[in-house]
Motif scaffolding. Structure first.
Motif: not given
Length: 361
Positions: A233-236, A257-263, A272-276
């Motif tokens: 889903i992302t090149k980054e 939990q964090l990966a769920f939100q990022v995805w 795309s910016d400041n995802l985490v």
């Protein structure tokens, strides 16, 4: 993997994890299977949310053995313990066989069945001796098990055994040590209390099983797991994975939990910016009320200890608080699951850590 065909979120947290959501633990699975395929018992200790239950359930399903699982935190007293054992056994074995065995109990329970739902209800005479009820229920486990299809009994949060009934550990050990066709798995999240039960020589359960401590998932394994799910889903994805791991330090629950939100932000909202950072702020906003409620119920010493741990300081080195006071506070906070100790003391919940830092600026 089917999970990417319809692009559902490939991360899961907050409940038992299995199938594509399960992260590695290959060596641990193999080790537990080895114990379960012997005549020994397992004592598995780790902080909360490290995935003990998911790991054990995946293991018993893979070896295709009957099992029951009880969480001792949900058990109120000895009577309730006996009832829950019987209800779990009734879900596994033919009622006709069980009725014959239960007829030989010292105190025969009342068994009712809902024809529509199939649910089984179990009750004892309130005035009956609850210890005898429990002894009969534990003995039944051996009677329904066989040498070729041994029953696995999983007792989660076993450190709570002392709060269920006085002297219950002695009575349980006396019965369990004579059982030959059962493997017991004792799970616990409070290390000091579990060590008191299984490592203290005077304890009835001293060295009753093989002790295993479950640690965090190795970073390389978690990175591989995250890459498979974020790269479509992302090149980054490499930068995102590095940021996620830096925040969660490979804690299984919080990484999911964090990966769920990022995805979700990257795929569904096309951010795309400041995802985490955005994902973390979403989590903090979601839990803000709960975190504040927890914080205001700490005493001042606990607050100061938590602030020091948040800043990476050793709370035992603070000269403004007596060492004995700091030690007692740390012990209490660890017992309640707010602090864990890896190489150093850490806040168990990395988002609560971020919230404390923001709240106490």
């Amino acid at each position: 993997m089917k999970i990417f065909a319809n692009m559902n979120n490939p991360f899961k947290f907050g409940s038992v994890v299995d199938d594509d959501f399960f992260t590695d633990r290959i060596n641990e699975l193999s080790y537990i299977k080895g114990i379960m395929n012997s005549e020994n018992h397992l004592i598995l200790i780790s902080p909360r949310r490290y995935g003990k239950s998911s790991l054990v359930l995946k293991c018993v399903k893979q070896i295709s053995r009957p099992y029951i699982m009880l969480n001792l935190q949900s058990i109120t007293d000895t009577n309730d313990f006996a009832v829950k054992i019987l209800k779990a056994v009734f879900k596994l074995y033919p009622k006709e066989k069980l009725k014959h065995l239960i007829a030989n109990f010292h105190i025969v329970p009342t068994i009712t069945s809902d024809i529509q739902t199939g649910n089984i209800e179990v009750s004892f005479n309130p005035s009956a001796n609850s210890t005898v009820m429990l002894e009969d229920a534990i003995s039944l486990l051996e009677n329904v098990s066989t040498k070729n299809k041994r029953l696995i009994v999983i007792l989660d949060e076993f450190q709570e055994i002392g709060s269920i009934g006085k002297g219950l550990d002695k009575k349980m050990r006396a019965i369990m040590q004579l059982q030959k066709n059962i493997n017991y798995i004792f799970l616990g999240s409070q290390e000091s209390m579990m060590e008191q039960i299984f490592e203290r020589k005077k304890s009835p359960f001293y060295h009753f099983g093989q002790l295993m401590r479950l640690g965090k998932i190795p970073q390389a394994d978690f990175e591989e797991y995250l890459e498979k799910r974020l790269s479509p889903i992302t090149k980054e994805y490499k930068e995102l994975i590095s940021e996620i791991i830096q925040i969660t330090k490979c804690h299984p629950y919080y990484t999911q939990q964090l990966a769920f939100q990022v995805w979700d932000l990257a795929y569904r909202e096309k951010i795309s910016d400041n995802l985490v950072d955005t994902a973390i702020n979403r989590i903090l906003l979601l839990h803000d009320f709960d975190y504040e409620r927890i914080w205001i119920n700490f005493n001042k010493t606990d607050m100061r200890i938590l602030q020091m741990v948040c800043c990476g300081k050793n709370p035992l080195a603070n000269k403004q608080i007596a060492t004995s006071t700091s030690f007692s506070a740390i012990k209490r906070l660890m017992r309640n699951g707010y602090i864990i100790k890896d190489e150093t003391y850490e806040i168990e919940d990395p988002f609560f850590r971020r919230w404390i830092i923001n709240y106490t600026k």
